[in-house]
Design an enzyme around this catalytic site. Sequence first.
Site, mmCIF file in Angstrom:
data_model
loop_
_atom_site.group_PDB
_atom_site.id
_atom_site.type_symbol
_atom_site.label_atom_id
_atom_site.label_comp_id
_atom_site.label_asym_id
_atom_site.label_seq_id
_atom_site.Cartn_x
_atom_site.Cartn_y
_atom_site.Cartn_z
ATOM 1 N N GLU A 133 4.885 13.482 -9.182
ATOM 2 C CA GLU A 133 4.808 12.018 -9.129
ATOM 3 C C GLU A 133 3.927 11.488 -10.256
ATOM 4 O O GLU A 133 3.394 12.248 -11.057
ATOM 5 C CB GLU A 133 4.382 11.516 -7.755
ATOM 6 N N ARG A 160 0.764 6.795 8.263
ATOM 7 C CA ARG A 160 0.344 7.612 7.124
ATOM 8 C C ARG A 160 -1.163 7.834 7.149
ATOM 9 O O ARG A 160 -1.634 8.921 6.797
ATOM 10 C CB ARG A 160 0.790 6.968 5.812
ATOM 11 N N LYS A 200 -3.326 10.614 1.567
ATOM 12 C CA LYS A 200 -3.911 9.580 0.712
ATOM 13 C C LYS A 200 -5.432 9.698 0.794
ATOM 14 O O LYS A 200 -6.082 9.012 1.572
ATOM 15 C CB LYS A 200 -3.427 8.198 1.167
HETATM 16 C C1 LIG Z 1 -0.524 5.171 -2.397
HETATM 17 C C2 LIG Z 1 0.158 6.141 -3.267
HETATM 18 C C3 LIG Z 1 1.499 5.984 -3.680
HETATM 19 C C4 LIG Z 1 2.314 4.770 -3.348
HETATM 20 O O1 LIG Z 1 2.521 4.620 -1.982
HETATM 21 P P1 LIG Z 1 2.983 3.225 -1.419
HETATM 22 O O2 LIG Z 1 3.010 3.431 0.060
HETATM 23 O O3 LIG Z 1 4.325 2.953 -1.951
HETATM 24 O O4 LIG Z 1 1.989 2.221 -1.851
HETATM 25 C C5 LIG Z 1 2.072 6.971 -4.448
HETATM 26 N N1 LIG Z 1 1.381 8.071 -4.824
HETATM 27 C C6 LIG Z 1 0.095 8.254 -4.453
HETATM 28 C C7 LIG Z 1 -0.610 9.476 -4.901
HETATM 29 C C8 LIG Z 1 -0.554 7.305 -3.674
HETATM 30 O O5 LIG Z 1 -1.833 7.498 -3.322
#
Ligand SMILES: *Cc1c(COP(=O)(O)O)cnc(C)c1O
Length: 341
Positions: A219, A80, A183
């Site tokens: 989300e 990722r 991210k």
């Molecule tokens: C990091 C993140 C998540 C959660 O991801 P995980 O891999 O489960 O920790 C969800 N939404 C956003 C916007 C994120 O930055």
Amino acid sequence: MKELDWSNLSFGYIPTDYNVRINYRNGEWGELEVNSGEYVHLHMASTCLHYGQQVFEGMKAFRGKDGKVRIFRIDENAKRLQSSCEGILMKSLPIDRYEEAVIKAVQLNERFVPPYESGSSLYIRPLLIGTSPQVGVGAATEYTFLVFVTPVGPYFKEGFKATPYVILREFDRVAPKGTGRYKVGGNYAASLTAGEKAHSLGYSAVLYLDAKEKKYLDECGPANFFAIKGDKYITPKSESILPSITNNSLMTLAKEIGLTVEQRPVLEEELATFDEAGACGTAAAISPISRVDDIDNDTSYVFSKDGTPGPICTKLYNKLRAIQYGDEADKYGWITFVEKI
Ligand SMILES: *Cc1c(COP(=O)(O)O)cnc(C)c1O
């Protein structure tokens, strides 16, 4: 070291002994460097400071009953980070280099991995930034990858509990074909005002709708949304959602316990038909949602009247945590053991 109060750590920052860094210079990634300083020496014209060339990851290491330290799904986080780097034109780091750095950072700070009984864990924060000086808009030619760790407490100090979320149509977190799937820190900056408003109104977080039509669920700020309806695990699909590794893991576990998984566009109205709902991510694993208020439409979707999480959310939460702490077999190869040095 003064013994930390392991069961009462917050999700804050506690200094540890070391961090590790890898620099990208002259077209290649260099050697891993171990550093005990907490500061990064940056040129004031670094692209990360001006143009947001910054990506990060979030992971955890857990100590089991057997005393062994386990990192959860390191390879998925490595991939990722690469996808995030490509998304904003940064040099991506090879997966083996990512894994080497994360494991090293945990090994060097092994004494900060909380004991099993505390329910706490070691949070791992890898980040990658553009560091070359330039004022013209464009991708950097030099980068720094850094991993630091910090012990964090159990997310649910007063027990696993459901809390309320809110839909705020006046804010979008990301654009439909923007950076939501990566991210990057910029997405978080864009969500702070909305998050603050949600908190001031008494909600845990915002449940975002799709930015284009404001019809579909997206989300929850820093966590994915999922719901349980009968024997289905339903989670939204859209190009602006960050692919949560927790959500991906829960989908696998949902199938294992006999649920059907649907990953598809989810209309807001469907909230009225769900039995349970939750937000999921590394920080809390699952944060059950008691209700979602659509304050512009004076509508409230209630999943739990008294804050008690639903049975399926609870089952999934316990199962995921059991794998992370080594209480349940690692059937899917999600765990990497960290050897002592
Ligand atoms: C990091 C993140 C998540 C959660 O991801 P995980 O891999 O489960 O920790 C969800 N939404 C956003 C916007 C994120 O930055």
